[in-house]
Motif scaffolding. Structure first.
Motif, PDB file in Angstrom:
ATOM      1  N   LEU A 266     -86.309  28.445 -30.057  1.00 15.18           N
ATOM      2  CA  LEU A 266     -85.929  28.478 -28.761  1.00 15.18           C
ATOM      3  C   LEU A 266     -86.331  29.759 -28.076  1.00 15.18           C
ATOM      4  N   GLN A 267     -86.393  30.875 -28.660  1.00 20.55           N
ATOM      5  CA  GLN A 267     -86.808  32.180 -28.348  1.00 20.55           C
ATOM      6  C   GLN A 267     -88.336  32.013 -28.008  1.00 20.55           C
ATOM      7  N   VAL A 268     -89.085  31.551 -28.958  1.00 23.44           N
ATOM      8  CA  VAL A 268     -90.381  31.302 -28.871  1.00 23.44           C
ATOM      9  C   VAL A 268     -90.768  30.608 -27.269  1.00 23.44           C
ATOM     10  N   CYS A 269     -90.133  29.348 -27.295  1.00 26.85           N
ATOM     11  CA  CYS A 269     -90.162  28.676 -26.072  1.00 26.85           C
ATOM     12  C   CYS A 269     -89.818  29.300 -24.929  1.00 26.85           C
TER      13      CYS A 269
ATOM     14  N   ALA B 159     -80.205  23.608 -19.309  1.00 26.05           N
ATOM     15  CA  ALA B 159     -81.412  22.936 -19.259  1.00 26.05           C
ATOM     16  C   ALA B 159     -81.943  22.319 -18.224  1.00 26.05           C
ATOM     17  N   ARG B 160     -80.854  21.633 -17.657  1.00 29.60           N
ATOM     18  CA  ARG B 160     -81.241  20.913 -16.391  1.00 29.60           C
ATOM     19  C   ARG B 160     -81.919  21.847 -15.224  1.00 29.60           C
ATOM     20  N   MET B 161     -81.139  22.920 -15.073  1.00 26.36           N
ATOM     21  CA  MET B 161     -81.266  23.911 -14.432  1.00 26.36           C
ATOM     22  C   MET B 161     -82.830  24.636 -14.336  1.00 26.36           C
ATOM     23  N   VAL B 162     -83.371  24.643 -15.569  1.00 26.76           N
ATOM     24  CA  VAL B 162     -84.608  25.172 -16.102  1.00 26.76           C
ATOM     25  C   VAL B 162     -85.427  24.028 -15.401  1.00 26.76           C
ATOM     26  N   ALA B 163     -85.277  22.862 -15.966  1.00 20.99           N
ATOM     27  CA  ALA B 163     -86.223  21.862 -15.553  1.00 20.99           C
ATOM     28  C   ALA B 163     -86.407  21.514 -13.806  1.00 20.99           C
ATOM     29  N   ALA B 164     -85.108  21.916 -13.445  1.00 20.84           N
ATOM     30  CA  ALA B 164     -85.043  21.830 -11.689  1.00 20.84           C
ATOM     31  C   ALA B 164     -86.137  22.761 -11.263  1.00 20.84           C
ATOM     32  N   ALA B 165     -85.875  24.190 -11.691  1.00 23.90           N
ATOM     33  CA  ALA B 165     -86.656  25.350 -11.201  1.00 23.90           C
ATOM     34  C   ALA B 165     -88.012  25.024 -11.578  1.00 23.90           C
ATOM     35  N   THR B 166     -88.429  24.279 -12.500  1.00 25.50           N
ATOM     36  CA  THR B 166     -90.003  24.201 -12.991  1.00 25.50           C
ATOM     37  C   THR B 166     -90.374  23.299 -11.926  1.00 25.50           C
ATOM     38  N   SER B 167     -89.689  22.165 -11.618  1.00 26.32           N
ATOM     39  CA  SER B 167     -90.174  21.129 -10.847  1.00 26.32           C
ATOM     40  C   SER B 167     -90.199  21.809  -9.224  1.00 26.32           C
ATOM     41  N   ASN B 168     -89.358  22.734  -8.912  1.00 27.59           N
ATOM     42  CA  ASN B 168     -89.550  23.442  -7.722  1.00 27.59           C
ATOM     43  C   ASN B 168     -90.769  24.178  -7.708  1.00 27.59           C
ATOM     44  N   LEU B 169     -91.240  24.870  -9.025  1.00 26.61           N
ATOM     45  CA  LEU B 169     -92.136  25.745  -9.010  1.00 26.61           C
ATOM     46  C   LEU B 169     -93.488  24.840  -8.835  1.00 26.61           C
ATOM     47  N   CYS B 170     -93.508  23.677  -9.452  1.00 27.45           N
ATOM     48  CA  CYS B 170     -94.490  22.806  -9.344  1.00 27.45           C
ATOM     49  C   CYS B 170     -94.783  22.395  -8.044  1.00 27.45           C
TER      50      CYS B 170
ATOM     51  N   LEU C 180     -81.135  30.662 -22.550  1.00 25.62           N
ATOM     52  CA  LEU C 180     -81.515  31.320 -23.889  1.00 25.62           C
ATOM     53  C   LEU C 180     -80.060  31.981 -24.027  1.00 25.62           C
ATOM     54  N   VAL C 181     -79.461  32.727 -23.220  1.00 25.27           N
ATOM     55  CA  VAL C 181     -78.112  33.569 -23.576  1.00 25.27           C
ATOM     56  C   VAL C 181     -77.203  32.386 -23.781  1.00 25.27           C
ATOM     57  N   ALA C 182     -77.020  31.202 -23.194  1.00 23.00           N
ATOM     58  CA  ALA C 182     -75.864  30.270 -23.274  1.00 23.00           C
ATOM     59  C   ALA C 182     -75.964  29.885 -24.814  1.00 23.00           C
ATOM     60  N   CYS C 183     -77.377  29.915 -25.235  1.00 17.23           N
ATOM     61  CA  CYS C 183     -77.590  28.945 -26.739  1.00 17.23           C
ATOM     62  C   CYS C 183     -77.150  30.289 -27.748  1.00 17.23           C
TER      63      CYS C 183
ATOM     64  N   PHE D 159     -65.499  25.112 -27.155  1.00 14.67           N
ATOM     65  CA  PHE D 159     -66.613  24.433 -27.909  1.00 14.67           C
ATOM     66  C   PHE D 159     -66.903  23.235 -27.192  1.00 14.67           C
ATOM     67  N   VAL D 160     -65.668  22.607 -26.904  1.00 19.49           N
ATOM     68  CA  VAL D 160     -65.695  21.216 -26.449  1.00 19.49           C
ATOM     69  C   VAL D 160     -66.665  20.976 -25.182  1.00 19.49           C
ATOM     70  N   THR D 161     -66.756  22.057 -23.944  1.00 20.08           N
ATOM     71  CA  THR D 161     -67.367  21.959 -23.228  1.00 20.08           C
ATOM     72  C   THR D 161     -68.756  22.848 -23.365  1.00 20.08           C
ATOM     73  N   PHE D 162     -69.037  23.112 -24.303  1.00 21.21           N
ATOM     74  CA  PHE D 162     -70.143  24.420 -24.434  1.00 21.21           C
ATOM     75  C   PHE D 162     -71.468  23.299 -24.540  1.00 21.21           C
ATOM     76  N   PRO D 163     -71.688  22.290 -25.073  1.00 16.64           N
ATOM     77  CA  PRO D 163     -72.754  21.541 -25.041  1.00 16.64           C
ATOM     78  C   PRO D 163     -73.216  21.131 -23.835  1.00 16.64           C
ATOM     79  N   PHE D 164     -72.015  20.686 -22.920  1.00 11.78           N
ATOM     80  CA  PHE D 164     -72.390  20.100 -21.456  1.00 11.78           C
ATOM     81  C   PHE D 164     -72.975  21.521 -20.878  1.00 11.78           C
ATOM     82  N   PHE D 165     -72.509  22.551 -21.011  1.00 11.02           N
ATOM     83  CA  PHE D 165     -73.053  24.016 -20.441  1.00 11.02           C
ATOM     84  C   PHE D 165     -74.305  23.967 -20.750  1.00 11.02           C
ATOM     85  N   ILE D 166     -74.698  23.991 -21.995  1.00 11.94           N
ATOM     86  CA  ILE D 166     -76.045  24.290 -22.213  1.00 11.94           C
ATOM     87  C   ILE D 166     -77.144  22.959 -21.645  1.00 11.94           C
ATOM     88  N   PHE D 167     -76.552  21.570 -21.817  1.00 10.68           N
ATOM     89  CA  PHE D 167     -77.304  20.781 -21.060  1.00 10.68           C
ATOM     90  C   PHE D 167     -77.425  21.146 -19.438  1.00 10.68           C
ATOM     91  N   SER D 168     -76.508  21.529 -19.006  1.00  8.32           N
ATOM     92  CA  SER D 168     -76.471  21.994 -17.491  1.00  8.32           C
ATOM     93  C   SER D 168     -77.580  23.066 -17.272  1.00  8.32           C
TER      94      SER D 168
END
Length: 196
Positions: free
Chosen positions: A192-195, A133-144, A175-178, A122-131
């Motif tokens: 989160l599922q709706v988003c 989320a960053r991948m989603v943001a980076a992918a969206t930036s690439n899409l733009c 979503l799977v990580a969460c 669990f100690v590393t889990f929030p970092f994993f979720i954040f990571s």
């Protein structure tokens, strides 16, 4: 009747100087009405000679209006866009999505895990979720970027499709990580599922 034409001409000069879209639209409407009123008045008692003269004058007015439109088009520059243009709508939506995802990633970065002393992963889990989320943001930036390049003719449709699939895949991974840790019936999980 010619006074209306004179006023419309003065307004056209003022609109050209201001370069405001609303001034140009107002001037175009005023000019159209002035010319229409003048033509209506001229047609009340026409002779054959007057009809010919009116036709010649009408052609000159039409030519001047065309020149006015072309000049206004040339003045608009690159900062004016058509809000109904599908590429402008798509770019706006994609930039909005990227901003939303970036804001969500920053919010996730500020979250702190609940203390569970006996559960090491669990100690590393929030970092994993954040990571993720960053991948989603980076992918969206690439899409733009791919969408923008595609609109300008610098990128292929395949790159755009690949970027879109990357956004979908990274969103699914987030979503799977969460789902691993979250309460499936919680309001946060539902949002989160709706988003996603």
């Amino acid at each position: 009747m010619t006074k209306g034409i004179t006023i419309a001409t003065a307004k056209a000069v003022a609109a050209g100087n201001s370069a405001h879209q609303e001034d140009i639209i107002h001037t175009a409407n005023l000019s159209r009405k002035a010319v229409s009123d003048m033509l209506t008045t001229c047609k009340v008692k026409p002779t054959a000679e007057q009809k010919q003269h009116l036709a010649a004058c009408s052609k000159r007015v039409a030519g001047a209006v065309t020149e006015l439109i072309q000049t206004a088009e040339a003045m608009k520059g690159t900062e004016w866009v058509d809000p109904e243009d599908p590429t402008v709508i798509a770019e706006t939506e994609l930039l909005g999505a990227a901003a939303s995802i970036e804001a969500a990633a920053k919010k996730l970065e500020q979250l702190k895990p609940r203390a569970k002393p006996k559960e090491q992963r669990f100690v590393t889990f929030p970092f994993f979720i954040f990571s993720q989320a960053r991948m989603v943001a980076a992918a969206t930036s690439n899409l733009c970027e791919a969408a923008n390049a595609s609109v300008q003719g610098h990128a292929s449709e395949e790159k755009l499709i690949s970027s879109a699939k990357q956004v979908a895949a990274s969103t699914a991974q987030l979503l799977v990580a969460c789902k691993v840790k979250a309460d499936q019936d919680s309001e946060a999980m539902r949002r989160l599922q709706v988003c996603s």
